[in-house]
Design an enzyme around this catalytic site. Structure first.
Site, PDB file in Angstrom:
ATOM      1  N   CYS A 234      39.402  -1.398  46.043  1.00 58.86           N
ATOM      2  CA  CYS A 234      40.156  -0.216  45.616  1.00 58.86           C
ATOM      3  C   CYS A 234      40.433   0.682  46.810  1.00 58.86           C
ATOM      4  O   CYS A 234      41.382   1.449  46.811  1.00 58.86           O
ATOM      5  CB  CYS A 234      39.358   0.545  44.569  1.00 58.86           C
ATOM      6  SG  CYS A 234      37.670   0.855  45.097  1.00 58.86           S
TER       7      CYS A 234
ATOM      8  N   ARG B  16      38.734  -6.129  54.591  1.00 63.07           N
ATOM      9  CA  ARG B  16      37.432  -6.153  53.913  1.00 63.07           C
ATOM     10  C   ARG B  16      37.661  -6.639  52.487  1.00 63.07           C
ATOM     11  O   ARG B  16      38.597  -6.214  51.821  1.00 63.07           O
ATOM     12  CB  ARG B  16      36.856  -4.738  53.921  1.00 63.07           C
ATOM     13  CG  ARG B  16      35.560  -4.583  53.183  1.00 63.07           C
ATOM     14  CD  ARG B  16      34.979  -3.210  53.465  1.00 63.07           C
ATOM     15  NE  ARG B  16      33.820  -2.954  52.640  1.00 63.07           N
ATOM     16  CZ  ARG B  16      33.783  -2.028  51.675  1.00 63.07           C
ATOM     17  NH1 ARG B  16      34.844  -1.273  51.431  1.00 63.07           N
ATOM     18  NH2 ARG B  16      32.696  -1.861  50.970  1.00 63.07           N
TER      19      ARG B  16
ATOM     20  N   GLY C 284      37.383  -0.064  37.374  1.00 67.18           N
ATOM     21  CA  GLY C 284      38.364  -1.126  37.158  1.00 67.18           C
ATOM     22  C   GLY C 284      39.757  -0.586  37.321  1.00 67.18           C
ATOM     23  O   GLY C 284      39.966   0.434  37.995  1.00 67.18           O
TER      24      GLY C 284
ATOM     25  N   ARG D  20      25.707   1.082  41.762  1.00 69.53           N
ATOM     26  CA  ARG D  20      26.015   2.505  41.900  1.00 69.53           C
ATOM     27  C   ARG D  20      26.139   3.206  40.557  1.00 69.53           C
ATOM     28  O   ARG D  20      26.232   4.432  40.504  1.00 69.53           O
ATOM     29  CB  ARG D  20      27.181   2.759  42.849  1.00 69.53           C
ATOM     30  CG  ARG D  20      28.489   2.259  42.494  1.00 69.53           C
ATOM     31  CD  ARG D  20      29.474   2.451  43.632  1.00 69.53           C
ATOM     32  NE  ARG D  20      30.798   2.417  43.060  1.00 69.53           N
ATOM     33  CZ  ARG D  20      31.912   2.555  43.725  1.00 69.53           C
ATOM     34  NH1 ARG D  20      31.878   2.766  45.017  1.00 69.53           N
ATOM     35  NH2 ARG D  20      33.059   2.510  43.131  1.00 69.53           N
TER      36      ARG D  20
ATOM     37  N   LYS E 251      28.191  -4.229  31.209  1.00 73.69           N
ATOM     38  CA  LYS E 251      29.108  -5.346  30.990  1.00 73.69           C
ATOM     39  C   LYS E 251      29.860  -5.663  32.285  1.00 73.69           C
ATOM     40  O   LYS E 251      30.810  -4.989  32.655  1.00 73.69           O
ATOM     41  CB  LYS E 251      30.117  -5.029  29.872  1.00 73.69           C
ATOM     42  CG  LYS E 251      30.562  -6.289  29.204  1.00 73.69           C
ATOM     43  CD  LYS E 251      32.043  -6.563  29.070  1.00 73.69           C
ATOM     44  CE  LYS E 251      33.008  -6.317  30.122  1.00 73.69           C
ATOM     45  NZ  LYS E 251      33.380  -7.505  30.902  1.00 73.69           N
ATOM     46  N   PRO E 252      29.411  -6.698  33.000  1.00 67.66           N
ATOM     47  CA  PRO E 252      30.126  -7.076  34.226  1.00 67.66           C
ATOM     48  C   PRO E 252      31.419  -7.817  33.889  1.00 67.66           C
ATOM     49  O   PRO E 252      31.616  -8.245  32.747  1.00 67.66           O
ATOM     50  CB  PRO E 252      29.150  -8.020  34.929  1.00 67.66           C
ATOM     51  CG  PRO E 252      28.327  -8.603  33.825  1.00 67.66           C
ATOM     52  CD  PRO E 252      28.263  -7.572  32.737  1.00 67.66           C
ATOM     53  N   ALA E 253      32.284  -7.961  34.883  1.00 70.42           N
ATOM     54  CA  ALA E 253      33.525  -8.717  34.689  1.00 70.42           C
ATOM     55  C   ALA E 253      33.186 -10.171  34.387  1.00 70.42           C
ATOM     56  O   ALA E 253      32.231 -10.728  34.943  1.00 70.42           O
ATOM     57  CB  ALA E 253      34.380  -8.626  35.944  1.00 70.42           C
TER      58      ALA E 253
ATOM     59  N   GLU F 219      36.327   5.218  37.763  1.00 68.23           N
ATOM     60  CA  GLU F 219      36.595   4.799  39.154  1.00 68.23           C
ATOM     61  C   GLU F 219      37.706   3.770  39.084  1.00 68.23           C
ATOM     62  O   GLU F 219      37.464   2.608  38.756  1.00 68.23           O
ATOM     63  CB  GLU F 219      35.341   4.183  39.775  1.00 68.23           C
ATOM     64  CG  GLU F 219      34.141   5.119  39.832  1.00 68.23           C
ATOM     65  CD  GLU F 219      34.254   6.157  40.940  1.00 68.23           C
ATOM     66  OE1 GLU F 219      35.184   6.084  41.760  1.00 68.23           O
ATOM     67  OE2 GLU F 219      33.396   7.049  40.963  1.00 68.23           O
TER      68      GLU F 219
ATOM     69  N   TRP G  60      35.315  -7.261  39.042  1.00 68.04           N
ATOM     70  CA  TRP G  60      34.851  -8.482  39.718  1.00 68.04           C
ATOM     71  C   TRP G  60      34.810  -8.356  41.232  1.00 68.04           C
ATOM     72  O   TRP G  60      34.257  -9.211  41.910  1.00 68.04           O
ATOM     73  CB  TRP G  60      35.751  -9.677  39.350  1.00 68.04           C
ATOM     74  CG  TRP G  60      37.221  -9.374  39.511  1.00 68.04           C
ATOM     75  CD1 TRP G  60      38.079  -8.990  38.522  1.00 68.04           C
ATOM     76  CD2 TRP G  60      37.975  -9.365  40.727  1.00 68.04           C
ATOM     77  NE1 TRP G  60      39.334  -8.743  39.046  1.00 68.04           N
ATOM     78  CE2 TRP G  60      39.302  -8.970  40.391  1.00 68.04           C
ATOM     79  CE3 TRP G  60      37.681  -9.657  42.064  1.00 68.04           C
ATOM     80  CZ2 TRP G  60      40.315  -8.859  41.347  1.00 68.04           C
ATOM     81  CZ3 TRP G  60      38.686  -9.544  43.003  1.00 68.04           C
ATOM     82  CH2 TRP G  60      39.981  -9.149  42.644  1.00 68.04           C
TER      83      TRP G  60
ATOM     84  N   GLU H 191      49.267  -1.370  43.735  1.00 65.78           N
ATOM     85  CA  GLU H 191      48.057  -1.818  44.419  1.00 65.78           C
ATOM     86  C   GLU H 191      48.235  -3.310  44.730  1.00 65.78           C
ATOM     87  O   GLU H 191      48.430  -4.111  43.816  1.00 65.78           O
ATOM     88  CB  GLU H 191      46.872  -1.585  43.477  1.00 65.78           C
ATOM     89  CG  GLU H 191      45.543  -1.750  44.101  1.00 65.78           C
ATOM     90  CD  GLU H 191      44.407  -1.377  43.129  1.00 65.78           C
ATOM     91  OE1 GLU H 191      44.555  -1.582  41.911  1.00 65.78           O
ATOM     92  OE2 GLU H 191      43.368  -0.900  43.618  1.00 65.78           O
TER      93      GLU H 191
ATOM     94  N   SER I 222      32.834   3.897  52.441  1.00 68.24           N
ATOM     95  CA  SER I 222      31.749   3.678  51.474  1.00 68.24           C
ATOM     96  C   SER I 222      30.387   3.940  52.093  1.00 68.24           C
ATOM     97  O   SER I 222      30.079   3.407  53.164  1.00 68.24           O
ATOM     98  CB  SER I 222      31.804   2.236  50.964  1.00 68.24           C
ATOM     99  OG  SER I 222      33.085   1.977  50.450  1.00 68.24           O
TER     100      SER I 222
END
Ligand code: NAP
Length: 490
Positions: free
Chosen positions: A296, A290, A240, A171, A186-188, A262, A162, A393, A453
């Protein structure tokens, strides 16, 4: 006063297709709908389809059926579809940015930046589509010929988080389309709207039916497991958490699926005493704040040379303390809400743990009361080694500052984590910069810059941050197989 009129909000929400995209048709989910919330209020924004297992299987059926024709589609035309989609995204960036801010919470200027970043993957891979090459060579004994060719992997499952609702999709989708693969995306469930719009834009750009199929679902494990177990699926690309990544890897092992993982990060941000401190503080604000710290790549720990540590911490606290917190649609807001109550509570728990063990808050330190999931930007010093936020994290606007005595100690502290996504290093000494960059156990290093990035660069991690690279010339390779043909010339 809000910069966002109710009419503009209604317009962008009305534009979003809310169904499942299967074989080129938008259709309802067999399990009704799921609600997407605005994290700045906790209120429902819109309902989207909730897929069943058989909906997900139908999406894979469509990807499998479209596969052979799409694999033969001229690379130039594949690239041009991506290029048209890139242009459409750029021309609609105001609407797409508002949509992203509504579903994810980040300030509008950050959503605009993600729209640009996300669109650039489509442009980059539109250019890569025509550069898929092979090799032809004489065998070492001079007799046969060795021919290698690269072919699309086949149907892919792309699962995204998300925190970057568009870019984490482009990407994967960009190189998959460029390589000639078909896919189920399949998005969050918390932020499916940007991806739904992307699917619509790709359709409008001429992507043939069945190449991209999109599933939104409340139960991701239940709907995705049968697809991962299906022998027709050839690849899983996942972005994720490390925990879910491990589970998916286990599921994918029976089918020996090609994998790209990733996963999570715990980025160290190292400042040596010879660094340009103004630049280091500026880079720290970017690396930490940011995406509200929900990246991540977010700097998770600040390791600062003892002679400059106090000054660095004070200046960082001054900068973070002056940032405006609020709804991402309001003018001047620099820090939006966290994604949900669970994330806000987790950040609060990590900060309380550090404070309880002796850390000091130079600024911030607590969640805000009231609607939405806001947490004050926080700088902590005197953080003890056993504080959980040095290991875990954080995914929030919290900067723990530690001191180090020399280069060896800095490198050892930076590498003292199971993660290995990115590290940041500030120094004016070129030899030290390269020496440290070589020793850091990460897939990426930011040298005197707080953001790495870039669609033209290989993004990815090592250790528990996963494997595989997205972007750069490496990115398309994740969606290609190499075939070798031994040619008899006798
Ligand atoms: P997450 O909980 O792992 O979820 C990621 C995606 O996986 C979502 O679409 C989720 O669907 C789905 N999912 C969860 N459990 C699943 C299962 N058992 N089977 C199939 N799919 C499943 O991660 P998140 O909270 O969305 O994202 C934050 C994490 O992503 C952080 O750890 C961050 O570091 C990492 N991340 C890494 C990168 C990178 O490039 N390395 C980039 C961005 C984020 P639901 O939404 O339905 O749960």
């Amino acid at each position: 006063m809000s910069t966002t009129s109710t009419t503009h909000k209604q317009k962008v929400l009305a534009d979003v297709p809310t169904g499942l995209l299967i074989g080129g048709n938008w259709r309802e989910g067999e399990r009704g709908q799921l609600t997407v919330e605005d994290p700045s209020t906790g209120e429902g924004l819109i309902e989207v389809a909730n897929a069943s297992v058989s909906d997900a299987e139908a999406a894979l059926d469509a990807a499998v059926e479209a596969g052979p024709v799409w694999a033969e589609h001229p690379p130039r035309e594949r690239g041009e579809i991506l290029r048209r989609a890139f242009e459409a995204i750029v021309s609609r960036s105001d609407d797409l940015a508002l949509l992203m801010t509504l579903e994810m919470g980040k300030p509008l200027q950050e959503s605009r930046a993600e729209i640009t970043y996300g669109a650039e993957f489509l442009r980059w891979f539109s250019e890569e589509a025509v550069r898929i090459d092979g090799r032809y060579s004489l065998a070492p004994n001079g007799q046969g010929r060795l021919l290698t060719m690269r072919q699309p992997v086949g149907p892919c499952l792309l699962i995204t988080p998300w925190n970057f609702p568009l870019a984490m999709g482009t990407r994967k989708i960009g190189p998959a389309i460029a390589a000639g693969c078909t896919m189920v995306v399949k998005p969050a469930q918390q932020t499916p709207l940007s991806m739904l719009m992307l699917a619509k834009i790709l359709q409008e750009a001429g992507l043939p039916d069945g190449v991209l199929n999109l599933i939104t679902a409340r139960s991701s494990s239940e709907t995705m497991a049968p697809l991962i177990a299906d022998p027709r699926l050839r690849k899983l690309s996942f972005t994720g958490s490390t925990e879910v990544g491990r589970t998916l890897m286990k599921q994918a092992s029976d089918g020996l699926l090609r994998l790209s993982m990733e996963l999570g990060g715990n980025a160290p941000f190292i400042v040596f005493e010879d660094a340009d401190l103004d630049a280091a503080v500026q880079g720290a604000v970017i690396a930490k704040m940011r995406n509200i710290g929900e990246a991540c790549t977010a700097a998770n720990r600040f390791h600062i040379a003892t002679p400059v540590a106090a000054q660095f911490a004070e200046r960082l606290a001054e900068r973070l303390g002056s940032m405006k917190v609020g709804r991402g649609t309001e003018p001047g807001v620099e820090v939006g809400p966290l994604i949900d109550g669970a994330q806000r509570d987790k950040v609060a728990e990590l900060v309380d743990d550090a404070l309880g063990k002796g850390a000091r808050a130079l600024v911030g330190g607590r969640a805000r009361d009231g609607a939405g999931y806001f947490f004050d930007p926080t700088v902590l010093t005197d953080v003890p080694d056993d504080a959980r936020l040095l290991e875990e994290e954080i995914f929030g606007p919290v900067a723990p500052v530690k001191r180090f005595a020399d280069e060896d100690e800095a490198v050892a502290a930076a590498n003292d984590t199971e993660y290995g996504l990115v590290a940041y290093v500030y120094t004016r000494d070129v030899k030290r910069a390269l020496r440290v960059a070589e020793q850091l156990e990460t897939g990426m290093v930011g040298l005197n810059q707080g953001m790495v990035s870039n669609p033209a660069a290989p993004f990815g991690g090592i250790k528990q941050s996963g494997f595989g690279r997205e972007g750069g010339v490496e990115g398309i390779g994740e969606y290609l197989e190499t075939k070798y043909v031994a040619v008899n010339m006798d």
